[in-house]
Design a protein around this motif. Sequence first.
Motif, mmCIF file in Angstrom:
data_model
loop_
_atom_site.group_PDB
_atom_site.id
_atom_site.type_symbol
_atom_site.label_atom_id
_atom_site.label_comp_id
_atom_site.label_asym_id
_atom_site.label_seq_id
_atom_site.Cartn_x
_atom_site.Cartn_y
_atom_site.Cartn_z
ATOM 1 N N TYR A 52 0.797 -1.228 0.000
ATOM 2 C CA TYR A 52 0.000 0.000 0.000
ATOM 3 C C TYR A 52 0.834 1.285 0.000
ATOM 4 C CZ TYR A 52 -3.687 -3.277 1.197
ATOM 5 O OH TYR A 52 -4.576 -4.333 1.189
ATOM 6 N N VAL A 53 2.103 1.202 0.397
ATOM 7 C CA VAL A 53 2.952 2.402 0.436
ATOM 8 C C VAL A 53 3.961 2.395 -0.698
ATOM 9 C CG1 VAL A 53 4.597 3.745 1.805
ATOM 10 C CG2 VAL A 53 2.660 2.610 2.935
ATOM 11 N N ARG A 54 4.675 1.269 -0.824
ATOM 12 C CA ARG A 54 5.728 1.211 -1.844
ATOM 13 C C ARG A 54 5.209 0.681 -3.183
ATOM 14 N NH1 ARG A 54 8.407 -1.001 2.738
ATOM 15 N NH2 ARG A 54 8.384 -3.104 1.839
ATOM 16 N N GLY A 55 4.014 0.111 -3.215
ATOM 17 C CA GLY A 55 3.418 -0.357 -4.454
ATOM 18 C C GLY A 55 4.169 -1.482 -5.125
ATOM 19 N N GLU A 56 4.655 -2.440 -4.345
ATOM 20 C CA GLU A 56 5.462 -3.525 -4.904
ATOM 21 C C GLU A 56 4.608 -4.674 -5.448
ATOM 22 O OE1 GLU A 56 8.266 -4.769 -2.004
ATOM 23 O OE2 GLU A 56 9.213 -2.789 -1.783
ATOM 24 N N PHE A 57 3.324 -4.765 -5.082
ATOM 25 C CA PHE A 57 2.469 -5.853 -5.554
ATOM 26 C C PHE A 57 1.478 -5.286 -6.573
ATOM 27 C CE2 PHE A 57 4.053 -7.281 -1.494
ATOM 28 C CZ PHE A 57 4.315 -8.629 -1.691
ATOM 29 N N LYS A 58 1.796 -5.478 -7.815
ATOM 30 C CA LYS A 58 0.940 -4.970 -8.894
ATOM 31 C C LYS A 58 0.527 -6.129 -9.799
ATOM 32 C CE LYS A 58 3.091 -0.380 -8.961
ATOM 33 N NZ LYS A 58 3.791 0.642 -9.792
ATOM 34 N N GLY A 59 -0.707 -6.111 -10.212
ATOM 35 C CA GLY A 59 -1.206 -7.187 -11.056
ATOM 36 C C GLY A 59 -1.881 -8.266 -10.248
ATOM 37 N N ALA A 60 -2.694 -9.064 -10.921
ATOM 38 C CA ALA A 60 -3.489 -10.085 -10.244
ATOM 39 C C ALA A 60 -2.621 -11.149 -9.592
ATOM 40 C CB ALA A 60 -4.452 -10.731 -11.248
ATOM 41 N N VAL A 61 -1.562 -11.572 -10.276
ATOM 42 C CA VAL A 61 -0.693 -12.628 -9.733
ATOM 43 C C VAL A 61 0.005 -12.133 -8.465
ATOM 44 C CG1 VAL A 61 1.296 -14.082 -10.187
ATOM 45 C CG2 VAL A 61 -0.366 -13.647 -12.009
ATOM 46 N N ALA A 62 0.514 -10.880 -8.506
ATOM 47 C CA ALA A 62 1.223 -10.335 -7.357
ATOM 48 C C ALA A 62 0.280 -10.141 -6.170
ATOM 49 C CB ALA A 62 1.892 -9.013 -7.728
ATOM 50 N N VAL A 63 -0.925 -9.665 -6.450
ATOM 51 C CA VAL A 63 -1.906 -9.468 -5.378
ATOM 52 C C VAL A 63 -2.294 -10.799 -4.752
ATOM 53 C CG1 VAL A 63 -4.264 -8.726 -4.863
ATOM 54 C CG2 VAL A 63 -2.791 -7.316 -6.315
ATOM 55 N N ASP A 64 -2.426 -11.843 -5.583
ATOM 56 C CA ASP A 64 -2.734 -13.171 -5.056
ATOM 57 C C ASP A 64 -1.609 -13.672 -4.158
ATOM 58 O OD1 ASP A 64 -4.419 -15.630 -5.059
ATOM 59 O OD2 ASP A 64 -2.603 -16.466 -5.977
ATOM 60 N N ARG A 65 -0.376 -13.426 -4.557
ATOM 61 C CA ARG A 65 0.773 -13.825 -3.725
ATOM 62 C C ARG A 65 0.778 -13.036 -2.414
ATOM 63 N NH1 ARG A 65 6.262 -12.271 -3.560
ATOM 64 N NH2 ARG A 65 5.934 -10.836 -5.306
ATOM 65 N N TYR A 66 0.431 -11.754 -2.478
ATOM 66 C CA TYR A 66 0.355 -10.932 -1.266
ATOM 67 C C TYR A 66 -0.690 -11.493 -0.304
ATOM 68 C CZ TYR A 66 -1.093 -7.149 1.809
ATOM 69 O OH TYR A 66 -1.440 -6.413 2.915
ATOM 70 N N ASN A 67 -1.843 -11.867 -0.833
ATOM 71 C CA ASN A 67 -2.920 -12.389 0.013
ATOM 72 C C ASN A 67 -2.497 -13.678 0.714
ATOM 73 O OD1 ASN A 67 -4.645 -10.275 -0.676
ATOM 74 N ND2 ASN A 67 -5.522 -11.390 -2.430
ATOM 75 N N ARG A 68 -1.768 -14.521 -0.017
ATOM 76 C CA ARG A 68 -1.300 -15.765 0.605
ATOM 77 C C ARG A 68 -0.287 -15.473 1.721
ATOM 78 N NH1 ARG A 68 -0.801 -17.435 -4.790
ATOM 79 N NH2 ARG A 68 1.484 -17.399 -4.583
ATOM 80 N N LEU A 69 0.622 -14.555 1.456
ATOM 81 C CA LEU A 69 1.615 -14.202 2.477
ATOM 82 C C LEU A 69 0.961 -13.581 3.700
ATOM 83 C CD1 LEU A 69 4.426 -12.678 0.220
ATOM 84 C CD2 LEU A 69 4.485 -14.875 1.400
ATOM 85 N N GLU A 70 -0.019 -12.690 3.460
ATOM 86 C CA GLU A 70 -0.692 -12.043 4.581
ATOM 87 C C GLU A 70 -1.457 -13.061 5.416
ATOM 88 O OE1 GLU A 70 -3.781 -8.332 5.268
ATOM 89 O OE2 GLU A 70 -4.046 -9.689 3.566
ATOM 90 N N GLU A 71 -2.152 -13.960 4.760
ATOM 91 C CA GLU A 71 -2.911 -14.982 5.490
ATOM 92 C C GLU A 71 -1.987 -15.875 6.303
ATOM 93 O OE1 GLU A 71 -6.109 -18.601 4.593
ATOM 94 O OE2 GLU A 71 -5.261 -17.411 2.943
ATOM 95 N N ARG A 72 -0.847 -16.217 5.708
ATOM 96 C CA ARG A 72 0.107 -17.072 6.409
ATOM 97 C C ARG A 72 0.646 -16.371 7.664
ATOM 98 N NH1 ARG A 72 4.798 -18.766 2.661
ATOM 99 N NH2 ARG A 72 2.966 -19.431 1.463
ATOM 100 N N LEU A 73 0.980 -15.085 7.560
ATOM 101 C CA LEU A 73 1.510 -14.348 8.708
ATOM 102 C C LEU A 73 0.452 -14.181 9.791
ATOM 103 C CD1 LEU A 73 3.684 -11.581 6.995
ATOM 104 C CD2 LEU A 73 4.488 -13.464 8.426
ATOM 105 N N ARG A 74 -0.781 -13.836 9.386
ATOM 106 C CA ARG A 74 -1.837 -13.664 10.383
ATOM 107 C C ARG A 74 -2.152 -14.986 11.086
ATOM 108 N NH1 ARG A 74 -4.043 -8.752 10.315
ATOM 109 N NH2 ARG A 74 -3.823 -7.450 8.434
#
Length: 395
Positions: A290-312
Amino acid sequence: MVVAMLAELARAESKNLGTRVGHAKRYLRSKGQWIGGQPPYGLKVDQKTKKLIHDPECAVYARLIADEALAGMSLVKIARLLNEYEIFSPRGGQWNAASIMQLLRSPAFAGLMPETESVETEDGERRYTSRVFPYRDPETLETVDIGEGIITVGERDRIIRQLEARTFVHAGKRRPKPEGTALLTGLVFCGVPGCGRRMHRVGNSYQCMARRAGNQCIGASAMADVVDGYVAGLFLAKLPALEPDDPLLIVIADRWGHRVDPETFAKRDAITAEVQDEEARLTDLEDARYVRGEFKGAVAVDRYNRLEERLRSRIEGLRNDLDKLPVPSVDVSPMLDGVLLRESWSQATNDDRRDRLSLAIDRVEVSKGKRGQRLVPEQRIQIRWAKMPEAEGTA
């Protein structure tokens, strides 16, 4: 089997390497060449001959140290003299009695080859001690010169005799710990700005150890009985007046609990630290999107969601583990009852009293007073009451 064989080969190679290094050192010693490390103050290594020569920048100060020691000046006064004139030690800091003694006892300071004493361990290996003595040739048993020295061998012997005459050996054994240990040992500190070193009881007073060691501190000192009485009086008066939700009482209970069941608290602290690490990773992950904008595109956002879920999920699991661990409870009510507190205090030893003080006090600072003036505790003694590590400010 492969791992065991590799481990044995590594051990054998390490032993062979140590043997080769030992042979190389013995060869260099036989030639009177410096084998490595920092030479004593006032000397440096000649790059051609590998022998010690005078360092023109500090040899005169090294000789001054030797002359003052030969004249009978104490090591503390020598260190204080050097620090007063801003003559820095080899490491760029201030001198103290220990560094002066180490320099004067060094064989290389007298132009002799040094050797560090080693002892054999139970597993057959060699371990080096802190004792250094002049190296002697195995064949002739004569000492080996390493080049120029700041002092002569005779002067070194005189200095060592003087130093040994100032010490006392108790039948060659470690002396027992004295029973009359000062009440505030480990809690009282020098309040001189820029110092903050520990103070110890010397005679009837607490004295700054930095000053006694020769460092540049004007040196705070105060009558020990007055400081002890003032701190103990405030401690015995403050605790019974605490409210149940007072932050100091919370810290006392926490510290007491750590002492009662250190194993459980160690587990809780480890899990808490891991939770904080995972939360920091989650925050960094959110900033990356949300600040640095490193996750762009559907594939990157999907990877972000998996990482976030794993950490939570990881954080939630750790918090559940933390909730399952018991929280040791302690009864601090006896410390809040003025009568019981004073009765137990009067019957306790100094060690027990110090343990209780350390529950409620982080440090006691004593500032410098004026010679000839009576000690007024309220003006020169400041108590830093205990606080949680994350808390800001002092009480």
